[in-house]
Design an enzyme around this catalytic site. Structure first.
Site, mmCIF file in Angstrom:
data_model
loop_
_atom_site.group_PDB
_atom_site.id
_atom_site.type_symbol
_atom_site.label_atom_id
_atom_site.label_comp_id
_atom_site.label_asym_id
_atom_site.label_seq_id
_atom_site.Cartn_x
_atom_site.Cartn_y
_atom_site.Cartn_z
ATOM 1 N N HIS A 1 0.824 -1.209 0.000
ATOM 2 C CA HIS A 1 0.000 0.000 0.000
ATOM 3 C C HIS A 1 0.864 1.266 0.000
ATOM 4 O O HIS A 1 1.732 1.428 0.859
ATOM 5 C CB HIS A 1 -0.869 -0.039 1.269
ATOM 6 N N HIS B 1 -1.731 11.174 -1.936
ATOM 7 C CA HIS B 1 -3.001 10.639 -1.438
ATOM 8 C C HIS B 1 -4.024 11.730 -1.184
ATOM 9 O O HIS B 1 -5.161 11.656 -1.644
ATOM 10 C CB HIS B 1 -2.755 9.837 -0.153
HETATM 11 O O1 G3P Z 1 -6.538 1.438 -3.158
HETATM 12 C C1 G3P Z 1 -6.797 0.959 -1.886
HETATM 13 C C2 G3P Z 1 -6.696 2.038 -0.830
HETATM 14 O O2 G3P Z 1 -5.515 2.762 -1.027
HETATM 15 C C3 G3P Z 1 -7.869 2.967 -0.838
HETATM 16 O O3 G3P Z 1 -7.861 3.858 0.230
HETATM 17 O O4 G3P Z 1 -7.471 6.051 1.256
HETATM 18 O O5 G3P Z 1 -5.673 4.357 1.317
HETATM 19 O O6 G3P Z 1 -6.259 5.482 -0.812
HETATM 20 P P1 G3P Z 1 -6.772 4.987 0.501
HETATM 21 MG MG MG Z 2 -4.976 4.459 -2.263
#
Ligand code: G3P
Ligand code: MG
Length: 269
Positions: free
Chosen positions: A18, A60
């Site tokens: 992630h 993000h």
């Molecule tokens: O793509 C999965 C996840 O990253 C979605 O949530 O807020 O971490 O971008 P966020």
């Molecule tokens: Mg994400």
């Protein structure tokens, strides 16, 4: 109702880091991807939006403040101004001066190493259609020689629809932060190959429903071994995690943990 077109085999690894390396390095920077790769991950999730002059880059939040030394809405600045920001100091001194990352630079690095990516289209609010269209255009150009294309995902159906109209052959996934009866229908309508669901809303029954619709089931952000194990047993196809340290041995192994469990149980019987 099945959405998967012919010749759309699923080529992606099941372990996905992630934002590059979760929280172990400044998210969505080159330093994070390097660290995730050092921990054995061959696929990464990251967040892509557009500068005011249309350059796709990784961030993000809508605002710059949390993860850079800049202020205000990132999408109001051109790439020249964004490229001079420090996106590493907020995380700690070792990362001071780490710059924001352009999609183009990430594309070169990933392909040099034969690695894969899930690009989450994360538009500045109000910029959904332009972001979906421009990201898809850049991805088609940057990965034109790649055998495995990036998986485009988004919470924004408008962004996914724009990506589809621009580059219909790029694989897509719909992100769901909540489970609703229309999630699968929306993914099918958008010609997606997968649903990526917040793990707190995922269980065996829902994974089966996703599979019955001809879609792959992925989940975010799974950081505990017990939760991961439950989801793999339920047939999960891909897991997005911050804990590149915890899941390093499994990511290095590469094999689908669900299949390994079935084989292990058969061997022990
Ligand atoms: O793509 C999965 C996840 O990253 C979605 O949530 O807020 O971490 O971008 P966020
Ligand atoms: Mg994400």
């Amino acid at each position: 109702m099945h959405a998967v077109a012919p010749n759309t085999a699923w080529p992606y690894p099941c372990w996905i880091a992630h934002r590059g390396a979760g929280e172990l390095a400044p998210e969505n920077t080159m330093a994070a991807f390097r660290l995730g790769a050092e921990h054995g991950f061959a696929m990464f999730e990251c967040d892509v939006k557009l500068s005011a002059d249309g350059e796709p880059f990784l961030l993000h939040d809508t605002e710059l403040d949390r993860t850079t030394n800049g202020h205000g809405e990132a999408g109001l600045l051109g790439w020249d101004a964004l490229s001079r920001l420090d996106a590493g100091s907020w995380h700690g001194r070792p990362y001071a001066g780490e710059p924001l990352l352009r999609l183009e630079a990430l594309a070169r690095w990933l392909q040099a190493l034969g690695m894969m990516v899930n690009l989450e289209i994360k538009p500045t609010p109000g910029d959904e259609v332009r972001t979906g269209r421009v990201v898809a255009q850049h991805v088609a150009r940057l990965w034109s020689q790649a055998h495995v294309k990036p998986l485009l995902s988004s919470f924004s159906t408008a962004a996914l629809e724009a990506a589809r109209q621009t580059q219909p052959d790029l694989p897509r996934a719909l992100l769901l932060d909540e489970w609703g009866d229309d999630g699968i229908k929306s993914a099918l309508r958008l010609g997606c190959q997968a649903l990526v669901v917040n793990h707190t809303h995922l269980n065996g029954e829902r994974i089966a429903a996703i599979h019955d619709a001809g879609l792959k089931a992925l989940s975010y952000t799974v950081n505990h071994a017990s939760r991961a194990s439950m989801l793999w047993r339920a047939g999960l196809d891909g897991l997005i995690t911050d804990r590149v340290d915890v899941f390093e041995p499994q990511a290095r192994l590469g094999a689908n943990p669900a299949r390994l469990m079935v084989e292990a149980e058969a061997w022990m019987a």
